[in-house]
Design a protein around this motif. Structure first.
Motif, mmCIF file in Angstrom:
data_model
loop_
_atom_site.group_PDB
_atom_site.id
_atom_site.type_symbol
_atom_site.label_atom_id
_atom_site.label_comp_id
_atom_site.label_asym_id
_atom_site.label_seq_id
_atom_site.Cartn_x
_atom_site.Cartn_y
_atom_site.Cartn_z
ATOM 1 N N GLU A 40 1.069 -1.660 -0.221
ATOM 2 C CA GLU A 40 0.374 -0.049 -0.112
ATOM 3 C C GLU A 40 0.837 1.153 -0.282
ATOM 4 O OE1 GLU A 40 -3.166 0.404 0.045
ATOM 5 O OE2 GLU A 40 -3.292 -2.124 -0.314
ATOM 6 N N PRO A 41 0.154 2.049 -0.161
ATOM 7 C CA PRO A 41 1.237 3.386 -0.820
ATOM 8 C C PRO A 41 0.228 5.204 -0.020
ATOM 9 C CG PRO A 41 -0.361 3.505 -3.097
ATOM 10 C CD PRO A 41 -0.069 2.200 -2.160
ATOM 11 N N PHE A 42 2.005 5.553 0.853
ATOM 12 C CA PHE A 42 1.082 6.208 1.921
ATOM 13 C C PHE A 42 1.222 7.582 1.763
ATOM 14 C CE2 PHE A 42 0.818 2.653 3.620
ATOM 15 C CZ PHE A 42 -0.689 2.228 4.577
ATOM 16 N N THR A 43 0.605 8.417 1.900
ATOM 17 C CA THR A 43 1.534 10.592 1.869
ATOM 18 C C THR A 43 1.293 10.777 3.360
ATOM 19 O OG1 THR A 43 -0.102 11.312 1.061
ATOM 20 C CG2 THR A 43 1.484 9.904 -0.852
ATOM 21 N N ASP A 44 1.794 11.611 3.773
ATOM 22 C CA ASP A 44 1.255 12.868 4.303
ATOM 23 C C ASP A 44 1.175 13.865 4.088
ATOM 24 O OD1 ASP A 44 4.514 13.711 4.443
ATOM 25 O OD2 ASP A 44 5.511 12.637 5.628
ATOM 26 N N ASP A 45 0.961 14.646 4.954
ATOM 27 C CA ASP A 45 0.690 16.257 4.607
ATOM 28 C C ASP A 45 1.734 17.053 3.644
ATOM 29 O OD1 ASP A 45 -1.895 16.050 5.528
ATOM 30 O OD2 ASP A 45 -1.138 17.390 7.779
ATOM 31 N N ARG A 46 3.324 16.370 4.056
ATOM 32 C CA ARG A 46 4.430 17.076 4.046
ATOM 33 C C ARG A 46 4.642 17.010 2.147
ATOM 34 N NH1 ARG A 46 9.920 15.504 3.274
ATOM 35 N NH2 ARG A 46 9.286 13.158 3.960
ATOM 36 N N LEU A 47 4.012 15.448 2.416
ATOM 37 C CA LEU A 47 4.051 14.885 0.717
ATOM 38 C C LEU A 47 3.438 15.385 -0.206
ATOM 39 C CD1 LEU A 47 5.637 11.005 1.244
ATOM 40 C CD2 LEU A 47 7.114 13.573 0.184
ATOM 41 N N ASN A 48 2.131 15.817 0.283
ATOM 42 C CA ASN A 48 0.870 16.220 -0.210
ATOM 43 C C ASN A 48 1.218 17.522 -1.002
ATOM 44 O OD1 ASN A 48 -0.780 13.824 -0.280
ATOM 45 N ND2 ASN A 48 -1.479 14.221 1.482
ATOM 46 N N THR A 49 1.468 18.127 0.190
ATOM 47 C CA THR A 49 2.248 19.364 -0.325
ATOM 48 C C THR A 49 2.879 19.718 -1.842
ATOM 49 O OG1 THR A 49 1.904 20.480 1.597
ATOM 50 C CG2 THR A 49 2.368 21.626 -0.130
ATOM 51 N N LEU A 50 4.523 18.757 -1.627
ATOM 52 C CA LEU A 50 5.468 18.464 -2.585
ATOM 53 C C LEU A 50 4.875 18.481 -3.196
ATOM 54 C CD1 LEU A 50 8.288 18.157 -3.211
ATOM 55 C CD2 LEU A 50 8.198 16.309 -2.150
ATOM 56 N N ASN A 51 3.629 17.189 -3.463
ATOM 57 C CA ASN A 51 2.993 16.589 -5.283
ATOM 58 C C ASN A 51 2.620 17.870 -5.624
ATOM 59 O OD1 ASN A 51 4.599 14.436 -4.743
ATOM 60 N ND2 ASN A 51 2.525 13.583 -3.865
ATOM 61 N N THR A 52 1.649 19.110 -4.517
ATOM 62 C CA THR A 52 0.568 19.700 -5.522
ATOM 63 C C THR A 52 1.442 20.604 -5.622
ATOM 64 O OG1 THR A 52 -1.138 18.997 -3.542
ATOM 65 C CG2 THR A 52 -1.216 20.868 -4.544
ATOM 66 N N MET A 53 2.751 21.352 -5.306
ATOM 67 C CA MET A 53 3.740 22.714 -4.923
ATOM 68 C C MET A 53 4.473 21.657 -6.366
ATOM 69 S SD MET A 53 3.148 24.857 -3.545
ATOM 70 C CE MET A 53 4.594 25.298 -3.788
ATOM 71 N N GLN A 54 4.670 21.139 -7.382
ATOM 72 C CA GLN A 54 5.182 20.685 -8.451
ATOM 73 C C GLN A 54 4.580 21.579 -9.697
ATOM 74 O OE1 GLN A 54 7.688 17.058 -9.125
ATOM 75 N NE2 GLN A 54 6.231 16.318 -6.944
ATOM 76 N N ALA A 55 3.218 20.954 -9.488
ATOM 77 C CA ALA A 55 1.757 21.468 -10.451
ATOM 78 C C ALA A 55 2.218 22.666 -10.093
ATOM 79 C CB ALA A 55 0.568 20.752 -10.271
ATOM 80 N N THR A 56 1.095 23.883 -9.374
ATOM 81 C CA THR A 56 1.642 24.658 -9.293
ATOM 82 C C THR A 56 2.744 25.756 -9.774
ATOM 83 O OG1 THR A 56 2.233 24.699 -6.863
ATOM 84 C CG2 THR A 56 -0.255 24.693 -7.539
ATOM 85 N N ASN A 57 3.707 24.834 -9.661
ATOM 86 C CA ASN A 57 5.135 26.267 -10.209
ATOM 87 C C ASN A 57 5.254 25.501 -11.855
ATOM 88 O OD1 ASN A 57 5.517 26.801 -7.954
ATOM 89 N ND2 ASN A 57 6.212 25.414 -7.250
#
Length: 57
Positions: A40-57
């Motif tokens: 199973e894959p898991f993310t936390d708040d830090r990784l969710n932010t990192l993944n989203t920031m890549q799209a917004t940048n």
């Protein structure tokens, strides 16, 4: 990070992926933790932010 299923340490995985953000699709390097015992894959708040920031940048 420890797995919520097994309580054992998980490894951080990075892989190419796409993310839909504001009706557009972006190529990103998706970061997540993988529980090697359950698969199973898991993310936390830090990784969710990192993944989203890549799209917004």
């Amino acid at each position: 990070m420890n797995s919520p299923i097994t309580g054992k340490s998980m490894k951080l995985v990075r892989e190419a992926d796409t993310l839909a953000f504001r009706k557009e699709t972006f190529n990103i390097v998706y970061h997540y933790y993988l529980c090697e015992h359950s698969g199973e894959p898991f993310t936390d708040d830090r990784l969710n932010t990192l993944n989203t920031m890549q799209a917004t940048n």
